[in-house]
Motif scaffolding. Structure first.
Motif, short mmCIF file in Angstrom:
data_model
loop_
_atom_site.label_atom_id
_atom_site.label_comp_id
_atom_site.label_asym_id
_atom_site.label_seq_id
_atom_site.Cartn_x
_atom_site.Cartn_y
_atom_site.Cartn_z
N VAL A 124 23.75 42.74 27.76
CA VAL A 124 23.00 43.99 27.79
C VAL A 124 24.02 45.08 28.07
O VAL A 124 24.68 45.06 29.11
CB VAL A 124 21.90 43.98 28.87
N ALA A 125 24.18 46.01 27.12
CA ALA A 125 25.20 47.05 27.26
C ALA A 125 24.69 48.35 26.66
O ALA A 125 23.74 48.35 25.89
CB ALA A 125 26.49 46.61 26.56
N ASN A 126 25.33 49.45 27.02
CA ASN A 126 24.92 50.73 26.46
C ASN A 126 25.57 50.98 25.09
O ASN A 126 25.48 52.07 24.56
CB ASN A 126 25.24 51.87 27.43
N ARG A 127 26.20 49.98 24.55
CA ARG A 127 26.77 50.05 23.20
C ARG A 127 26.41 48.79 22.44
O ARG A 127 26.36 47.70 23.02
CB ARG A 127 28.29 50.12 23.25
N GLY A 173 21.39 46.39 23.15
CA GLY A 173 22.07 47.66 23.42
C GLY A 173 21.30 48.82 22.80
O GLY A 173 20.30 48.65 22.12
N TRP A 174 21.80 50.02 23.02
CA TRP A 174 21.16 51.22 22.45
C TRP A 174 22.19 52.19 21.98
O TRP A 174 23.35 52.10 22.20
CB TRP A 174 20.21 51.86 23.47
#
Length: 129
Positions: free
Chosen positions: A87-90, A128-129
């Motif tokens: 789980v990452a912001n990228r 991610g998002w």
């Protein structure tokens, strides 16, 4: 008498009553060469027995290793190395418009993406998002 016997045994030249030293020496005739051949045969047989024993042990350890790998695979839901959820912001990809104006996904150049490139034994789910 014991002292005299020890002195005789310690002398450098073999005594006439010492048949093995005389006949078993390199100059001892056919008995010496026959004895040497027998020793070589015994050594080769012992070496083959040791080799067979070692190969048997290797095969047994290999069988045990394979059984353990199968057990772990079954316990982890059938996947070789298990599951990994990132789980990452990228995301691991970056959307890019090509020359035709169509969108393509290119692998991101981030360190986290690069770190997982060599991972082969995991099922990776990336959020991610």
């Amino acid at each position: 008498a014991a002292h005299e016997f020890c002195q005789r045994r310690m002398s450098s030249s073999p005594q006439p009553h010492d048949k093995l030293a005389v006949e078993g020496s390199p100059r001892g005739g056919s008995f010496g060469s026959s004895f040497s051949r027998q020793l070589e045969m015994v050594a080769k047989k012992r070496e083959k027995d040791n080799e067979f024993h070692l190969m048997s042990q290797i095969q047994e350890l290999s069988r045990q290793l394979e059984a353990e790998r199968t057990r772990i695979k079954l316990e982890s839901g059938g996947e070789a190395g298990g599951r990994l959820i990132v789980v990452a912001n990228r995301l691991p990809v970056t959307p890019v418009k090509n020359a035709n104006g169509e969108w393509e996904l290119k692998r991101s150049s981030g360190g986290l993406v690069s770190a997982f490139l060599g991972v082969r034994d995991f099922s990776i789910t990336w959020v991610g998002w």
